[in-house]
Design a protein around this motif. Structure first.
Motif, mmCIF file in Angstrom:
data_model
loop_
_atom_site.group_PDB
_atom_site.id
_atom_site.type_symbol
_atom_site.label_atom_id
_atom_site.label_comp_id
_atom_site.label_asym_id
_atom_site.label_seq_id
_atom_site.Cartn_x
_atom_site.Cartn_y
_atom_site.Cartn_z
ATOM 1 N N VAL A 1 6.108 -54.812 10.939
ATOM 2 C CA VAL A 1 4.848 -54.451 11.582
ATOM 3 C C VAL A 1 5.032 -53.128 12.319
ATOM 4 C CG1 VAL A 1 3.132 -55.128 13.294
ATOM 5 C CG2 VAL A 1 4.149 -56.850 11.804
ATOM 6 N N ASP A 2 4.096 -52.217 12.139
ATOM 7 C CA ASP A 2 4.162 -50.916 12.807
ATOM 8 C C ASP A 2 3.769 -51.084 14.267
ATOM 9 O OD1 ASP A 2 4.285 -48.255 13.431
ATOM 10 O OD2 ASP A 2 2.355 -47.746 12.511
ATOM 11 N N THR A 3 4.710 -50.875 15.163
ATOM 12 C CA THR A 3 4.468 -51.047 16.600
ATOM 13 C C THR A 3 4.394 -49.722 17.345
ATOM 14 O OG1 THR A 3 6.859 -51.286 16.983
ATOM 15 C CG2 THR A 3 5.593 -53.303 16.610
ATOM 16 N N SER A 4 4.363 -48.613 16.634
ATOM 17 C CA SER A 4 4.313 -47.306 17.295
ATOM 18 C C SER A 4 2.967 -47.107 17.972
ATOM 19 C CB SER A 4 4.563 -46.192 16.286
ATOM 20 O OG SER A 4 3.579 -46.209 15.273
ATOM 21 N N ARG A 5 2.975 -46.343 19.066
ATOM 22 C CA ARG A 5 1.751 -46.082 19.821
ATOM 23 C C ARG A 5 1.735 -44.634 20.291
ATOM 24 N NH1 ARG A 5 1.653 -50.201 24.634
ATOM 25 N NH2 ARG A 5 3.739 -49.333 24.813
ATOM 26 N N GLY A 6 0.540 -44.073 20.321
ATOM 27 C CA GLY A 6 0.356 -42.744 20.909
ATOM 28 C C GLY A 6 1.050 -41.621 20.191
ATOM 29 N N GLU A 7 1.364 -41.787 18.916
ATOM 30 C CA GLU A 7 2.055 -40.727 18.176
ATOM 31 C C GLU A 7 1.052 -39.758 17.558
ATOM 32 O OE1 GLU A 7 4.616 -42.448 15.314
ATOM 33 O OE2 GLU A 7 6.024 -43.267 16.782
ATOM 34 N N ARG A 8 1.565 -38.610 17.173
ATOM 35 C CA ARG A 8 0.761 -37.624 16.473
ATOM 36 C C ARG A 8 1.369 -37.380 15.091
ATOM 37 N NH1 ARG A 8 -3.137 -35.436 19.474
ATOM 38 N NH2 ARG A 8 -3.464 -33.756 17.973
ATOM 39 N N LEU A 9 0.591 -36.767 14.236
ATOM 40 C CA LEU A 9 0.979 -36.648 12.838
ATOM 41 C C LEU A 9 0.645 -35.265 12.315
ATOM 42 C CD1 LEU A 9 1.797 -37.941 10.071
ATOM 43 C CD2 LEU A 9 -0.594 -38.627 9.847
ATOM 44 N N HIS A 10 1.585 -34.696 11.555
ATOM 45 C CA HIS A 10 1.342 -33.444 10.839
ATOM 46 C C HIS A 10 0.843 -33.767 9.439
ATOM 47 C CE1 HIS A 10 3.857 -30.236 13.184
ATOM 48 N NE2 HIS A 10 2.880 -30.770 13.894
ATOM 49 N N ILE A 11 -0.317 -33.246 9.101
ATOM 50 C CA ILE A 11 -0.826 -33.364 7.738
ATOM 51 C C ILE A 11 -0.599 -32.019 7.057
ATOM 52 C CG2 ILE A 11 -2.821 -33.846 6.283
ATOM 53 C CD1 ILE A 11 -4.003 -35.471 8.534
ATOM 54 N N ASN A 12 0.277 -31.998 6.072
ATOM 55 C CA ASN A 12 0.628 -30.762 5.377
ATOM 56 C C ASN A 12 -0.210 -30.643 4.107
ATOM 57 O OD1 ASN A 12 3.095 -30.372 7.157
ATOM 58 N ND2 ASN A 12 3.627 -32.293 6.155
ATOM 59 N N PHE A 13 -0.718 -29.466 3.863
ATOM 60 C CA PHE A 13 -1.576 -29.285 2.696
ATOM 61 C C PHE A 13 -1.384 -27.904 2.087
ATOM 62 C CE2 PHE A 13 -3.995 -28.238 6.510
ATOM 63 C CZ PHE A 13 -4.407 -26.951 6.241
ATOM 64 N N ASP A 14 -1.691 -27.837 0.801
ATOM 65 C CA ASP A 14 -1.722 -26.580 0.059
ATOM 66 C C ASP A 14 -2.802 -26.764 -1.005
ATOM 67 O OD1 ASP A 14 -1.400 -24.355 -1.516
ATOM 68 O OD2 ASP A 14 0.783 -24.495 -1.652
ATOM 69 N N VAL A 15 -3.970 -26.190 -0.750
ATOM 70 C CA VAL A 15 -5.144 -26.418 -1.593
ATOM 71 C C VAL A 15 -5.694 -25.076 -2.056
ATOM 72 C CG1 VAL A 15 -7.424 -27.489 -1.753
ATOM 73 C CG2 VAL A 15 -5.681 -28.494 -0.269
ATOM 74 N N THR A 16 -6.091 -25.017 -3.320
ATOM 75 C CA THR A 16 -6.649 -23.801 -3.903
ATOM 76 C C THR A 16 -8.104 -24.024 -4.279
ATOM 77 O OG1 THR A 16 -4.499 -23.106 -4.764
ATOM 78 C CG2 THR A 16 -6.455 -22.098 -5.760
ATOM 79 N N GLU B 1 -6.919 -43.718 6.911
ATOM 80 C CA GLU B 1 -6.689 -44.786 7.875
ATOM 81 C C GLU B 1 -5.273 -45.312 7.675
ATOM 82 O OE1 GLU B 1 -8.804 -48.349 5.232
ATOM 83 O OE2 GLU B 1 -9.497 -47.885 7.248
ATOM 84 N N PHE B 2 -4.741 -45.951 8.717
ATOM 85 C CA PHE B 2 -3.335 -46.330 8.709
ATOM 86 C C PHE B 2 -3.172 -47.827 8.499
ATOM 87 C CE2 PHE B 2 -3.430 -42.311 10.850
ATOM 88 C CZ PHE B 2 -2.268 -41.689 10.453
ATOM 89 N N SER B 3 -2.164 -48.180 7.708
ATOM 90 C CA SER B 3 -1.832 -49.580 7.475
ATOM 91 C C SER B 3 -1.040 -50.119 8.664
ATOM 92 C CB SER B 3 -1.004 -49.708 6.190
ATOM 93 O OG SER B 3 -0.462 -50.998 6.080
ATOM 94 N N PRO B 4 -1.275 -51.378 9.047
ATOM 95 C CA PRO B 4 -0.472 -51.967 10.144
ATOM 96 C C PRO B 4 0.939 -52.348 9.703
ATOM 97 C CG PRO B 4 -2.001 -53.594 9.277
ATOM 98 C CD PRO B 4 -2.315 -52.302 8.565
ATOM 99 N N ILE B 5 1.195 -52.301 8.390
ATOM 100 C CA ILE B 5 2.515 -52.653 7.862
ATOM 101 C C ILE B 5 3.338 -51.386 7.661
ATOM 102 C CG2 ILE B 5 3.767 -53.777 5.990
ATOM 103 C CD1 ILE B 5 2.121 -55.654 7.745
ATOM 104 N N GLN B 6 4.566 -51.439 8.099
ATOM 105 C CA GLN B 6 5.487 -50.304 7.979
ATOM 106 C C GLN B 6 6.580 -50.623 6.960
ATOM 107 O OE1 GLN B 6 7.081 -48.164 11.599
ATOM 108 N NE2 GLN B 6 8.942 -49.241 10.996
ATOM 109 N N VAL B 7 6.957 -49.617 6.182
ATOM 110 C CA VAL B 7 8.027 -49.768 5.200
ATOM 111 C C VAL B 7 9.294 -49.093 5.737
ATOM 112 C CG1 VAL B 7 8.773 -49.318 2.846
ATOM 113 C CG2 VAL B 7 6.360 -49.784 3.313
ATOM 114 N N ASP B 8 10.390 -49.847 5.730
ATOM 115 C CA ASP B 8 11.679 -49.309 6.166
ATOM 116 C C ASP B 8 12.606 -49.188 4.958
ATOM 117 O OD1 ASP B 8 10.806 -49.283 8.767
ATOM 118 O OD2 ASP B 8 11.652 -51.238 9.260
ATOM 119 N N PHE B 9 13.036 -47.967 4.668
ATOM 120 C CA PHE B 9 14.026 -47.721 3.620
ATOM 121 C C PHE B 9 15.375 -47.444 4.283
ATOM 122 C CE2 PHE B 9 10.142 -46.314 1.299
ATOM 123 C CZ PHE B 9 10.228 -47.198 0.242
#
Length: 387
Positions: free
Chosen positions: A60-75, A330-338
């Protein structure tokens, strides 16, 4: 001597005199094949032991108050750079319009060749003595505070860029009908830039920093040609219904890259049909899955994977959807750990013993079956001849 005799009685591997051995052709062939199989499986285990394997688990993703970089390259092959703006908004109420920092725009021709590359928001020629908010011209040793041309909300408000003048006019509900008379717009070369870029395309790459909550970011054409620039629409034939939002997503990722990551929108291209002549809103609905990748040294990479569906909504009916390319996430409440893991030495040795012992045993059973079967057939043949 009695002790040694007792130990000999415990021998699980009794020896047979070589004089009683019977070597056969089938036994030799089975020995060769089993030896090859042992060698191949041995090297396979060596490779698995030397190289790490990746284990995955769901939490379960328990992180709070984080920010995210969305990287893009669009033509956008049919939209000039001056017309394309990037906006973000989320469910927390945070909104950013016409984002310019950390973004680079490249003007491209119809063949996709780069004409010019620049950071967005960079102006052109300089005005010697721009108009101040007090009505006079800028004097020496005086701080610059640009005039808002009557749209200021207070005496201390400054409009130092063309965008700030346009925003001030928008707040008043006024139409800015003579851009070439505005020092800020003239300094930034806004009108001339639109004329120069007519018929060109644009490549936009960079990143936006957003809250880790549901929201959207979009590429909206016509930011510079809103209701305050009707005369430019007529002059340059830039009508909202003429916007061609054909685009190619060269890269789109949410967070840092990690080994094995697959971004499903990389290389995706969509072309607007020219038969209807209608623009519209192209929507990508993205489900983001938080992911933590831990390498063999214990270093963690906090990133994300995502899945996506898409839909095109034509600008038909009222209210008409604003043209552009929209990414709703939107974000999933489930987190994947590799986690990268190496096979332990004991596990490796156990597998080696299992390979050698298993193949040796199976080969012995097969050899015994072939040997006794051959003897039985041979014996029957001899009895038949005697009969």
């Amino acid at each position: 001597m009695e002790l040694w005799n007792k130990l000999r009685s415990l021998d699980a591997y009794p020896k047979v005199n070589e004089d009683f051995y019977s070597r056969t052709l089938s036994g030799g062939l089975i020995t060769i094949f089993s030896s090859v199989a042992i060698v191949l499986l041995f090297f396979s285990e060596i490779r698995l032991y030397l190289y790490s394997a990746t284990e995955s688990k769901l939490t379960v993703d328990t992180s709070r108050g984080e920010r995210l970089h969305i990287n893009f390259d669009v033509t956008f092959p049919a939209l000039p750079c001056s017309l394309v703006a990037i906006d973000t908004m989320d469910v927390s109420g945070e909104q950013h319009y016409d984002i310019r920092h950390d973004i680079i725009k490249k003007r491209i021709d119809q063949l996709g060749n780069v004409i010019e590359s620049r950071k967005d928001g960079v102006g052109s020629h300089k005005i010697e003595r721009p108009l101040q908010n007090h009505g006079g011209r800028l004097d020496h040793n005086e701080a610059y505070c640009g005039s808002c041309y009557g749209s200021e909300e207070s005496d201390n408000q400054c409009c130092n860029t063309c965008e700030e003048v346009r925003d001030a006019y928008r707040k008043k509900g006024w139409a800015l009908t003579n851009v070439e008379s505005i020092d800020q717009c003239k300094r930034e070369g806004f009108v001339q830039r639109l004329k120069d870029e007519h018929g060109e395309g644009c490549n936009i790459h960079g990143f936006v920093d957003v809250n880790k909550v549901a929201g959207n970011f979009h590429f909206a054409p016509g930011k510079g040609l809103d209701h305050a620039f009707n005369f430019l629409q007529d002059m340059l034939n830039f009508q909202p219904e003429n916007y061609n939002i054909t685009h190619k997503i060269n890269k789109l990722s949410f967070g840092k890259d990690f080994p094995g990551v697959v971004n499903p929108l990389d290389g995706v291209e969509w072309k607007q049909e020219q038969t209807t002549g209608l623009t519209g809103m192209y929507q990508y609905f993205v489900k983001v899955v938080p992911t933590i990748y831990t390498d063999i040294r214990g270093r963690k990479i906090h990133s994300n994977q995502f899945s996506v569906t898409e839909h095109f909504r034509e600008a038909i009916g009222l209210p008409r959807p604003p043209p552009g390319v929209y990414f709703f996430y939107e974000f999933s409440p489930i987190q994947v750990d590799f986690t990268e893991e190496n096979t332990s030495l004991l596990h490796f040795l156990t597998n080696i013993c299992a390979i050698i012992g298993g193949i040796f045993t199976v080969a012995g059973i097969l050899d015994s079956f072939v040997y006794h079967g051959h003897r039985a057939i041979k014996k029957k043949m001899e009895i038949g001849k005697l009969g």
